[in-house]
Design a protein around this motif. Structure first.
Motif, PDB file in Angstrom:
ATOM      1  N   GLU A   1       0.821  -1.211   0.000  1.00 28.40           N
ATOM      2  CA  GLU A   1       0.000   0.000   0.000  1.00 28.40           C
ATOM      3  C   GLU A   1       0.853   1.258   0.000  1.00 28.40           C
ATOM      4  OE1 GLU A   1      -3.085   0.040   2.945  1.00 28.40           O
ATOM      5  OE2 GLU A   1      -3.678  -2.002   2.483  1.00 28.40           O
ATOM      6  N   GLU A   2       1.992   1.222   0.688  1.00 24.79           N
ATOM      7  CA  GLU A   2       2.851   2.407   0.747  1.00 24.79           C
ATOM      8  C   GLU A   2       3.294   2.833  -0.648  1.00 24.79           C
ATOM      9  OE1 GLU A   2       6.085   1.397   3.321  1.00 24.79           O
ATOM     10  OE2 GLU A   2       4.729   0.846   4.944  1.00 24.79           O
ATOM     11  N   ASP A   3       3.664   1.847  -1.491  1.00 21.08           N
ATOM     12  CA  ASP A   3       4.086   2.168  -2.852  1.00 21.08           C
ATOM     13  C   ASP A   3       2.950   2.800  -3.641  1.00 21.08           C
ATOM     14  OD1 ASP A   3       6.599   1.180  -2.344  1.00 21.08           O
ATOM     15  OD2 ASP A   3       6.276  -0.726  -3.373  1.00 21.08           O
ATOM     16  N   VAL A   4       1.745   2.314  -3.459  1.00 19.11           N
ATOM     17  CA  VAL A   4       0.592   2.864  -4.162  1.00 19.11           C
ATOM     18  C   VAL A   4       0.370   4.317  -3.741  1.00 19.11           C
ATOM     19  CG1 VAL A   4      -1.912   2.698  -4.496  1.00 19.11           C
ATOM     20  CG2 VAL A   4      -0.520   0.620  -4.484  1.00 19.11           C
ATOM     21  N   PHE A   5       0.460   4.599  -2.445  1.00 16.62           N
ATOM     22  CA  PHE A   5       0.261   5.977  -1.973  1.00 16.62           C
ATOM     23  C   PHE A   5       1.354   6.911  -2.486  1.00 16.62           C
ATOM     24  CE2 PHE A   5      -2.168   3.765   1.496  1.00 16.62           C
ATOM     25  CZ  PHE A   5      -3.414   4.187   1.054  1.00 16.62           C
ATOM     26  N   MET A   6       2.602   6.406  -2.552  1.00 17.78           N
ATOM     27  CA  MET A   6       3.690   7.225  -3.091  1.00 17.78           C
ATOM     28  C   MET A   6       3.446   7.525  -4.566  1.00 17.78           C
ATOM     29  SD  MET A   6       7.031   5.598  -1.195  1.00 17.78           S
ATOM     30  CE  MET A   6       8.171   6.647  -2.075  1.00 17.78           C
ATOM     31  N   LYS A   7       2.948   6.507  -5.296  1.00 16.96           N
ATOM     32  CA  LYS A   7       2.659   6.730  -6.714  1.00 16.96           C
ATOM     33  C   LYS A   7       1.509   7.718  -6.890  1.00 16.96           C
ATOM     34  CE  LYS A   7       4.466   2.398  -8.481  1.00 16.96           C
ATOM     35  NZ  LYS A   7       4.209   1.171  -9.207  1.00 16.96           N
ATOM     36  N   LEU A   8       0.540   7.662  -5.987  1.00 15.94           N
ATOM     37  CA  LEU A   8      -0.574   8.628  -6.060  1.00 15.94           C
ATOM     38  C   LEU A   8      -0.061  10.052  -5.834  1.00 15.94           C
ATOM     39  CD1 LEU A   8      -3.404   6.701  -4.179  1.00 15.94           C
ATOM     40  CD2 LEU A   8      -3.472   7.461  -6.557  1.00 15.94           C
TER      41      LEU A   8
ATOM     42  N   GLU B   1      -7.064  11.009 -13.472  1.00 15.91           N
ATOM     43  CA  GLU B   1      -8.185  10.246 -12.900  1.00 15.91           C
ATOM     44  C   GLU B   1      -8.106   8.769 -13.290  1.00 15.91           C
ATOM     45  OE1 GLU B   1     -10.610  10.888 -10.690  1.00 15.91           O
ATOM     46  OE2 GLU B   1      -9.630  12.819 -10.398  1.00 15.91           O
ATOM     47  N   GLU B   2      -7.754   8.527 -14.532  1.00 18.33           N
ATOM     48  CA  GLU B   2      -7.649   7.142 -15.013  1.00 18.33           C
ATOM     49  C   GLU B   2      -6.574   6.385 -14.231  1.00 18.33           C
ATOM     50  OE1 GLU B   2      -6.212   4.925 -19.066  1.00 18.33           O
ATOM     51  OE2 GLU B   2      -7.386   6.767 -19.318  1.00 18.33           O
ATOM     52  N   LYS B   3      -5.388   6.951 -14.106  1.00 23.32           N
ATOM     53  CA  LYS B   3      -4.292   6.310 -13.375  1.00 23.32           C
ATOM     54  C   LYS B   3      -4.589   6.211 -11.879  1.00 23.32           C
ATOM     55  CE  LYS B   3      -1.088   5.153 -16.241  1.00 23.32           C
ATOM     56  NZ  LYS B   3      -0.696   3.763 -16.359  1.00 23.32           N
ATOM     57  N   ARG B   4      -5.251   7.251 -11.325  1.00 24.84           N
ATOM     58  CA  ARG B   4      -5.588   7.254  -9.901  1.00 24.84           C
ATOM     59  C   ARG B   4      -6.519   6.078  -9.583  1.00 24.84           C
ATOM     60  NH1 ARG B   4      -9.474   9.058  -6.392  1.00 24.84           N
ATOM     61  NH2 ARG B   4     -10.842   9.703  -8.069  1.00 24.84           N
ATOM     62  N   LEU B   5      -7.503   5.848 -10.439  1.00 22.93           N
ATOM     63  CA  LEU B   5      -8.436   4.739 -10.221  1.00 22.93           C
ATOM     64  C   LEU B   5      -7.728   3.385 -10.327  1.00 22.93           C
ATOM     65  CD1 LEU B   5     -11.582   6.089 -12.104  1.00 22.93           C
ATOM     66  CD2 LEU B   5     -11.265   5.877  -9.633  1.00 22.93           C
ATOM     67  N   GLU B   6      -6.783   3.268 -11.279  1.00 18.97           N
ATOM     68  CA  GLU B   6      -5.998   2.020 -11.415  1.00 18.97           C
ATOM     69  C   GLU B   6      -5.206   1.744 -10.139  1.00 18.97           C
ATOM     70  OE1 GLU B   6      -3.379   1.771 -14.815  1.00 18.97           O
ATOM     71  OE2 GLU B   6      -4.961   2.463 -16.154  1.00 18.97           O
ATOM     72  N   LEU B   7      -4.550   2.781  -9.632  1.00 16.72           N
ATOM     73  CA  LEU B   7      -3.740   2.613  -8.408  1.00 16.72           C
ATOM     74  C   LEU B   7      -4.593   2.298  -7.202  1.00 16.72           C
ATOM     75  CD1 LEU B   7      -1.160   5.496  -8.971  1.00 16.72           C
ATOM     76  CD2 LEU B   7      -0.677   3.040  -8.967  1.00 16.72           C
ATOM     77  N   LEU B   8      -5.739   2.938  -7.066  1.00 13.27           N
ATOM     78  CA  LEU B   8      -6.622   2.683  -5.929  1.00 13.27           C
ATOM     79  C   LEU B   8      -7.176   1.254  -5.974  1.00 13.27           C
ATOM     80  CD1 LEU B   8      -8.495   6.092  -5.621  1.00 13.27           C
ATOM     81  CD2 LEU B   8      -6.784   5.155  -4.053  1.00 13.27           C
ATOM     82  N   ALA B   9      -7.337   0.710  -7.182  1.00 15.69           N
ATOM     83  CA  ALA B   9      -7.858  -0.659  -7.309  1.00 15.69           C
ATOM     84  C   ALA B   9      -6.844  -1.685  -6.780  1.00 15.69           C
ATOM     85  CB  ALA B   9      -8.188  -0.935  -8.760  1.00 15.69           C
ATOM     86  N   ARG B  10      -5.587  -1.312  -6.674  1.00 16.18           N
ATOM     87  CA  ARG B  10      -4.545  -2.225  -6.189  1.00 16.18           C
ATOM     88  C   ARG B  10      -4.519  -2.355  -4.677  1.00 16.18           C
ATOM     89  NH1 ARG B  10       0.694  -0.481  -9.791  1.00 16.18           N
ATOM     90  NH2 ARG B  10      -0.317  -0.664 -11.821  1.00 16.18           N
ATOM     91  N   ILE B  11      -5.204  -1.459  -3.984  1.00 19.15           N
ATOM     92  CA  ILE B  11      -5.180  -1.475  -2.519  1.00 19.15           C
ATOM     93  C   ILE B  11      -6.131  -2.516  -1.991  1.00 19.15           C
ATOM     94  CG2 ILE B  11      -5.579  -0.136  -0.414  1.00 19.15           C
ATOM     95  CD1 ILE B  11      -4.775   2.350  -1.963  1.00 19.15           C
TER      96      ILE B  11
END
Length: 168
Positions: A133-140, A158-168
């Protein structure tokens, strides 16, 4: 059908045999789990030796030249009774060796088949480790910086943000 192959299929289901080849006074056959070596001498009945594919540590394949070639099966629990500089006569006496003369290419294919059968069967692919999760938040955060600096558009963000949030 040779006498040796006939002896083989009397003991092994012919439909299980993936491939086989005949050498000098011997037959070598490969199934999914076993390798069979059927040999005979002039006055004896065919002798069938089988090896579990997983126990085969190596195969020594020698191309015929002036003398006959051979394929030797070396398996755990089966001693190699030949020396590194042995003659064709030594290999001919070895119970784990089949002598060959004119179908070397077929034995080469059998060697490849045996090694292929030895490969571990990957029934299912192991689950991929999820991104921490830490990596996802850093990428966000980095993504937010890119949209703020107008390097990417709001739609791309928005498109990339939704992709990253789906990984959590």
């Amino acid at each position: 059908m040779s006498k040796l192959f006939q002896a083989l299929i009397e003991n092994v289901n012919q439909r299980e045999i993936l491939d086989w080849a005949e050498g000098n006074s011997a037959v070598l056959a490969v199934t999914k789990e076993r390798v069979y070596l059927v040999k005979t001498n002039t006055w004896s009945r065919p002798n069938i030796k089988s090896y579990d594919i997983r126990s085969i540590t190596s195969l020594h394949l020698q191309k015929p030249g002036f003398m006959a070639g051979h394929m030797q099966i070396i398996a755990s629990g089966v001693g190699d009774k030949t020396k590194s500089l042995s003659s064709a006569f030594d290999y001919a006496k070895d119970e784990n060796t089949i002598m060959i003369k004119d179908n070397y290419d077929h034995f080469l294919r059998l060697e490849q088949l045996i090694y292929k059968q030895k490969e571990p069967k990957n029934e299912s692919t192991p689950p991929q480790p999820s991104e921490p999760e830490e990596d996802v938040f850093m990428k966000l955060q980095k993504l937010k910086g890119l949209v703020d600096a107008e390097i990417i558009s709001q739609e791309e963000y928005e498109e990339k943000r939704l992709e990253l949030l789906a990984r959590i």
